[in-house]
Design an enzyme around this catalytic site. Structure first.
Site, PDB file in Angstrom:
ATOM      1  N   ILE A 272      52.830  19.821 -15.889  1.00 50.40           N
ATOM      2  CA  ILE A 272      53.146  18.749 -16.827  1.00 50.40           C
ATOM      3  C   ILE A 272      53.489  17.485 -16.029  1.00 50.40           C
ATOM      4  O   ILE A 272      54.234  16.633 -16.450  1.00 50.40           O
ATOM      5  CB  ILE A 272      54.255  19.167 -17.808  1.00 50.40           C
ATOM      6  CG1 ILE A 272      54.307  18.239 -19.008  1.00 50.40           C
ATOM      7  CG2 ILE A 272      55.606  19.298 -17.136  1.00 50.40           C
ATOM      8  CD1 ILE A 272      55.105  18.748 -20.173  1.00 50.40           C
ATOM      9  N   TRP A 273      52.941  17.444 -14.797  1.00 48.11           N
ATOM     10  CA  TRP A 273      52.990  16.243 -13.946  1.00 48.11           C
ATOM     11  C   TRP A 273      54.404  15.852 -13.517  1.00 48.11           C
ATOM     12  O   TRP A 273      54.723  14.666 -13.439  1.00 48.11           O
ATOM     13  CB  TRP A 273      52.304  15.068 -14.647  1.00 48.11           C
ATOM     14  CG  TRP A 273      50.975  15.390 -15.208  1.00 48.11           C
ATOM     15  CD1 TRP A 273      49.851  15.756 -14.513  1.00 48.11           C
ATOM     16  CD2 TRP A 273      50.592  15.401 -16.594  1.00 48.11           C
ATOM     17  NE1 TRP A 273      48.802  15.979 -15.375  1.00 48.11           N
ATOM     18  CE2 TRP A 273      49.230  15.772 -16.672  1.00 48.11           C
ATOM     19  CE3 TRP A 273      51.266  15.131 -17.774  1.00 48.11           C
ATOM     20  CZ2 TRP A 273      48.541  15.884 -17.858  1.00 48.11           C
ATOM     21  CZ3 TRP A 273      50.586  15.244 -18.978  1.00 48.11           C
ATOM     22  CH2 TRP A 273      49.239  15.613 -19.012  1.00 48.11           C
ATOM     23  N   HIS A 274      55.248  16.823 -13.234  1.00 47.56           N
ATOM     24  CA  HIS A 274      56.589  16.519 -12.736  1.00 47.56           C
ATOM     25  C   HIS A 274      56.638  16.676 -11.215  1.00 47.56           C
ATOM     26  O   HIS A 274      57.618  17.176 -10.662  1.00 47.56           O
ATOM     27  CB  HIS A 274      57.628  17.454 -13.381  1.00 47.56           C
ATOM     28  CG  HIS A 274      57.875  17.166 -14.822  1.00 47.56           C
ATOM     29  ND1 HIS A 274      58.991  17.634 -15.498  1.00 47.56           N
ATOM     30  CD2 HIS A 274      57.177  16.477 -15.740  1.00 47.56           C
ATOM     31  CE1 HIS A 274      58.952  17.242 -16.767  1.00 47.56           C
ATOM     32  NE2 HIS A 274      57.848  16.536 -16.928  1.00 47.56           N
ATOM     33  N   TYR A 275      55.596  16.253 -10.543  1.00 46.06           N
ATOM     34  CA  TYR A 275      55.527  16.407  -9.092  1.00 46.06           C
ATOM     35  C   TYR A 275      56.698  15.681  -8.424  1.00 46.06           C
ATOM     36  O   TYR A 275      57.032  14.554  -8.784  1.00 46.06           O
ATOM     37  CB  TYR A 275      54.225  15.816  -8.539  1.00 46.06           C
ATOM     38  CG  TYR A 275      52.978  16.224  -9.273  1.00 46.06           C
ATOM     39  CD1 TYR A 275      52.765  17.545  -9.650  1.00 46.06           C
ATOM     40  CD2 TYR A 275      52.002  15.276  -9.590  1.00 46.06           C
ATOM     41  CE1 TYR A 275      51.606  17.918 -10.320  1.00 46.06           C
ATOM     42  CE2 TYR A 275      50.844  15.640 -10.250  1.00 46.06           C
ATOM     43  CZ  TYR A 275      50.657  16.955 -10.623  1.00 46.06           C
ATOM     44  OH  TYR A 275      49.512  17.313 -11.280  1.00 46.06           O
ATOM     45  N   HIS A 276      57.297  16.314  -7.415  1.00 46.02           N
ATOM     46  CA  HIS A 276      58.354  15.665  -6.651  1.00 46.02           C
ATOM     47  C   HIS A 276      58.467  16.316  -5.279  1.00 46.02           C
ATOM     48  O   HIS A 276      57.920  17.380  -5.034  1.00 46.02           O
ATOM     49  CB  HIS A 276      59.696  15.717  -7.392  1.00 46.02           C
ATOM     50  CG  HIS A 276      60.145  17.101  -7.793  1.00 46.02           C
ATOM     51  ND1 HIS A 276      59.569  17.803  -8.833  1.00 46.02           N
ATOM     52  CD2 HIS A 276      61.100  17.925  -7.288  1.00 46.02           C
ATOM     53  CE1 HIS A 276      60.164  18.981  -8.970  1.00 46.02           C
ATOM     54  NE2 HIS A 276      61.090  19.086  -8.034  1.00 46.02           N
TER      55      HIS A 276
END
Length: 417
Positions: A350-354
């Protein structure tokens, strides 16, 4: 600006079901991430108008900002004559493919600030000569500064979805209600995506899987024929799998982490990223708990009364959910027998890249790149964790905080002088 949403009927049934299965207390409308069930904010006002981060520019001074719309930075330039490498500018490419150099002024307070995101920033650092020795050596990149932590600790909040069958038309609703469990599992829901074949595009999980699938085709190979073949594969999916809605479960603060590696020296080509979803057993167990909770929500009287469906079995729900999932992970025959296998095979982003440029390892507490001068990173690559809900607000606040901090220090130095 964030507004209070008008709760859709589907979301109301979902809220009652969450409370019924024990995700309590009910915290009402709130921005806080607290245990229990709540209604979150929306970007749409009561007139249906969508408000975006671009509105923040209305408070800015346009004379103080120059934006090169079609410019893409290729690498950061360094002066290596001193004791520490000092950023002095960047090389960028314009819309015609011509390269240019942009240099900082002689004012020592000017600096290069990287905001390329959790994937783009570690890639940019390595292409500029800052990173693990083996990573730079394999592509013959001249080393400016050795830092073995660049590209390490990459993480993403994994998400899985469970299909909700319905025998009645349901209105389209994006996420409004969320249940937050004490173990860090977020339970959310979306609906109304089976009214037409193309409405599948609106669903968070399906859309992310589609984008992930399309991104596996290298940019130069994304010909009209390749894209049409991709669309055909999507349309060949069983249509009945998309009549109804989805319960989504996401893992906040995942322990599992991975790494980023360069594929080549072309900034336009995506690097290789491994997130190691569910590598840590605690993350996998939380996913299993989330799937069980999602099944209970769907089986609750509030949801069955609303959907006008008989209470479905867990195996039936998982069977339909596997059909609806379109990631590229090979499915196993025991997906509906083992919740652990179901989690691994149906995970989507869900594109929460970190991560990739953590504080204390790549940057200092002021987000300045360790071992360098005049180079700072302000984006999610510095985060050790990402919120269970959309991280956009967190990133915006980060930018605001660092901007104010930098300006105050500059003014303080000027006043002192």
């Amino acid at each position: 600006m964030i507004h209070q949403p008008k709760l859709a009927q589907w979301q109301g049934a979902f809220k009652d079901s969450l409370l019924d299965v024990g995700v309590s207390p009910y915290n009402g409308f709130t921005y806080d991430h607290i245990h229990g069930t709540k209604v979150g904010g929306t970007l749409f006002d009561r007139f249906g108008r969508r408000h975006t981060a671009a509105e923040l520019l209305a408070s800015a001074n346009p004379k103080m900002l120059t934006v090169l719309v079609y410019a893409t930075v290729q690498k950061v330039l360094f002066d290596q004559t001193g004791r520490r490498s000092t950023a002095m500018g960047v090389i960028f490419k314009d819309e015609n493919g011509n390269q240019h150099q942009a240099f900082l002024t002689n004012n020592r307070r000017s600096e290069v600030i990287l905001s390329c995101g959790a994937i783009g920033t570690p890639q940019m650092l390595m292409l500029s000569g800052i990173g693990p020795k083996a990573e730079l050596d394999k592509l013959n990149i001249s080393m400016v500064l050795r830092n073995e932590f660049v590209g390490k600790g990459m993480a993403d909040n994994p998400m899985n979805s469970v299909f909700v069958p319905t025998n009645r038309p349901v209105e389209q609703s994006l996420i409004q209600t969320v249940g937050i469990t004490k173990t860090g599992v977020y339970i959310e829901s979306s609906s109304g995506f089976g009214q037409s074949q193309d409405s599948i595009r609106c669903h968070h999980g399906i859309l992310s899987a589609e984008i992930g699938q399309l991104s596996t085709i290298p940019p130069k190979q994304r010909t009209p024929e390749a894209i049409q073949a991709f669309i055909k594969r999507k349309r060949d999916l069983p249509h009945e799998a998309f009549k109804g809605g989805f319960i989504l479960e996401k893992i906040a603060r995942p322990i599992s982490t991975g790494h980023l590696n360069l594929v080549n020296t072309n900034i336009d080509d995506n690097p290789s990223v491994t997130f190691n979803y569910f590598h840590h057993p605690h993350d996998l167990q939380r996913c299993v708990d989330g799937i069980r909770m999602a099944a209970k929500v769907i089986q609750s009287k509030h949801f069955t009364n609303f959907t006008r469906c008989d209470k479905p079995t867990v195996e039936k729900l998982l069977n339909m959910s596997v059909k609806a999932n379109i990631n590229l992970i090979p499915k196993h025959t025991n997906d509906t027998k083992s919740l652990e296998q179901f989690c691994k095979d149906t995970v989507i982003t869900i594109w929460h890249y970190h991560g990739g440029c953590h504080v204390g390892k790549v940057v200092d507490p002021d987000l300045k790149v360790l071992g360098t001068n005049r180079l700072r990173i302000v984006d999610g690559s510095t985060f050790n964790e990402s919120p269970g809900t959309n991280p956009q607000g967190t990133v915006l606040m980060m930018g605001r905080y660092m901007g104010v901090k930098i300006l105050r220090r500059r003014l303080g130095k000027a006043a002192h002088v």
